[in-house]
Design an enzyme around this catalytic site. Structure first.
Site, mmCIF file in Angstrom:
data_model
loop_
_atom_site.group_PDB
_atom_site.id
_atom_site.type_symbol
_atom_site.label_atom_id
_atom_site.label_comp_id
_atom_site.label_asym_id
_atom_site.label_seq_id
_atom_site.Cartn_x
_atom_site.Cartn_y
_atom_site.Cartn_z
ATOM 1 N N ILE A 14 0.805 -1.291 -0.062
ATOM 2 C CA ILE A 14 0.458 0.367 -0.240
ATOM 3 C C ILE A 14 0.855 1.672 -0.259
ATOM 4 O O ILE A 14 0.212 1.802 -0.754
ATOM 5 C CB ILE A 14 -1.154 0.243 1.373
ATOM 6 C CG1 ILE A 14 -1.834 1.073 0.618
ATOM 7 C CG2 ILE A 14 0.003 0.395 2.495
ATOM 8 C CD1 ILE A 14 -3.227 1.046 0.136
ATOM 9 N N SER A 36 12.189 0.298 6.385
ATOM 10 C CA SER A 36 11.410 -0.189 6.568
ATOM 11 C C SER A 36 12.273 -1.315 6.647
ATOM 12 O O SER A 36 13.434 -1.901 6.364
ATOM 13 C CB SER A 36 11.137 -0.908 4.745
ATOM 14 O OG SER A 36 10.900 -2.130 4.601
ATOM 15 N N LYS A 91 -4.778 2.903 7.386
ATOM 16 C CA LYS A 91 -6.609 2.003 8.187
ATOM 17 C C LYS A 91 -5.724 0.354 8.057
ATOM 18 O O LYS A 91 -5.141 0.282 7.125
ATOM 19 C CB LYS A 91 -7.807 1.524 7.244
ATOM 20 C CG LYS A 91 -7.732 1.104 5.774
ATOM 21 C CD LYS A 91 -8.311 0.415 5.921
ATOM 22 C CE LYS A 91 -7.702 -0.178 4.155
ATOM 23 N NZ LYS A 91 -8.270 -1.849 4.422
ATOM 24 N N ASP A 169 -9.946 -6.640 6.662
ATOM 25 C CA ASP A 169 -9.283 -5.372 6.308
ATOM 26 C C ASP A 169 -9.705 -5.017 4.729
ATOM 27 O O ASP A 169 -9.836 -3.295 4.618
ATOM 28 C CB ASP A 169 -7.609 -5.947 5.523
ATOM 29 C CG ASP A 169 -7.245 -5.387 5.803
ATOM 30 O OD1 ASP A 169 -6.439 -4.779 6.477
ATOM 31 O OD2 ASP A 169 -6.862 -5.498 4.141
#
Length: 311
Positions: A14, A36, A91, A169
Site C-alpha cells: 500500500i 522498512s 487503516k 481489512d
C-alpha cells in the site's frame, strides 16, 4: 506555503502503490526518509533505514505515515508522537480501540496531529451520496464487498493472524463509506464470521445492521474467496422510494439508475491534501466509527468454522 517534511514507516504494497506516489505528487510534502525491514535503496528517499527508531531520530522530520501491519502500529505511533512527530495512520489505525484512544490522548498531550485515514471516504461519489441521503430514513442497505485475497494480499500472512482483521481489512473500507453516508448511526445487530480451520482471522462475514429507530433491511456481506470480477457495491433505498448505488469501491454513484459520478479513484491524493490542512492548522482528526463497527462484529459475532484455506 509550508512544505512538510515527512517519513514513511513500513514500505509494503500500500505504501509503494499509494503513499509514495501521492506524497511525491503533492508539492506541500517532501519525502525525507523511509524505514522498512525489507531493505531499501537510495532512490526511495534521502534517508533510508531498517529501524524506524533511526527515522524518528531525524530532527527535520515533521510527520510520519505509518503503513505497517496494525498489530505493531500503536507502539510505533506512540514513539513517533513522543519524538515530536505528527502521525498519519493507515487503516485500520490500530489493533484495538483502546490503542487508538491512547494515541488520540497522547496526540493532544504532545500537541501533535493524529490522523486516521479511511481512503474510501475520499471518493467524490461518497460525498455526493452523503448529500443525497441527508435527512432521509433508510429502508434498505445492501453492502456486497467480495474480492480475491490471493490477488490483493499475496504472501501477507499477518492478515490471517489474530489482530490482522482478515476479511475486515477490506471490509472496513465498506463500513467507512457506510458510516460516512448514512444519515443516522448504524449498529451491528448480528454477525456470522467464517474462520478457515487453519487461520485466526475470518475469510468471510455476514452482518445484520440496524439504526436507532427503524426496522429496515440493512446488511453487509464480505468475502475474500471471490475470483474473476471483484465486487465492491453499496446499495441504499430510502423510505421515500429513491435508490442509490455506489460501485467500484465508492468511485461511481448512480441515483435511481442515473449515473451521477464516475471517476478514477484519487483517494490518497485526497488523504494527503487533508493531512496538509490538518498539519497547517495543528489539528487532529480521529474517526473511530468504522473501527467500532468491526470491533462490535468481533464482540457479538458467531464463529463459523469453514474449510482450511491455503494462499
Amino acid at each position: 506555503m509550508t512544505t512538510h517534511k515527512i517519513g514513511i514507516i513500513g514500505l509494503g504494497k500500500i505504501a509503494q502503490d499509494q503513499h509514495l506516489p501521492a506524497i511525491r505528487a503533492n508539492p506541500n510534502f517532501e519525502l525525507l526518509a523511509v524505514s522498512s525491514t525489507r531493505g531499501l535503496t537510495d532512490h526511495d528517499a534521502q534517508y533510508t533505514f531498517r529501524d524506524y527508531r533511526d527515522l524518528l531520530g531525524l530532527k527535520d522530520v515533521e510527520a510520519v505515515s505509518i503503513c505497517t501491519p496494525p498489530q505493531v502500529r500503536h507502539q510505533i505511533a506512540r514513539e513517533a508522537l513522543l519524538a515530536g512527530k505528527s502521525v498519519l495512520l493507515e487503516k485500520p489505525p490500530a489493533a484495538t480501540l483502546s490503542e487508538l484512544e491512547d494515541l488520540r490522548h497522547l496526540g493532544e498531550k504532545q500537541g501533535k496531529t493524529v490522523f486516521t485515514t479511511w481512503h474510501a471516504q475520499y471518493n467524490k461519489a461518497v460525498g455526493e451520496a452523503k448529500k443525497a441521503l441527508a435527512g432521509w430514513s433508510i429502508k434498505r442497505l445492501q453492502v456486497t464487498w467480495k474480492e480475491d485475497v490471493r490477488h490483493w494480499h499475496p504472501g501477507q500472512q499477518w492478515i490471517w493472524e489474530a489482530g490482522g482483521f482478515g476479511v475486515f481489512d477490506p471490509g472496513i473500507n465498506a463500513l467507512s463509506i457506510v458510516t460516512r453516508i448514512m444519515p443516522e448511526p448504524v449498529f451491528i445487530k448480528t454477525a456470522d464470521l467464517e474462520f478457515p480451520a487453519n487461520k485466526d482471522a475470518p475469510i468471510a462475514a455476514t452482518l445484520q445492521l440496524q439504526t436507532g429507530h427503524a426496522d429496515g433491511d440493512l446488511q453487509a456481506v464480505f468475502d475474500w474467496r471471490q475470483t474473476g470480477p471483484q465486487t465492491w457495491d453499496i446499495e441504499v433505498e430510502t423510505e421515500a422510494g429513491f435508490a442509490l448505488k455506489l460501485s467500484h469501491g465508492g468511485s461511481c454513484l448512480e441515483i435511481d439508475g442515473r449515473l451521477v459520478v464516475q471517476e478514477e479513484p484519487a483517494e490518497y491524493q485526497g488523504i494527503y491534501r487533508r493531512f496538509d490542512a490538518l498539519l497547517t492548522l495543528g489539528r487532529s482528526e480521529v474517526d473511530d466509527a468504522p473501527f467500532r463497527l468491526v470491533a462490535d462484529a468481533f464482540m457479538i459475532g458467531r464463529r463459523v468454522q469453514v474449510e482450511a484455506f491455503e494462499d
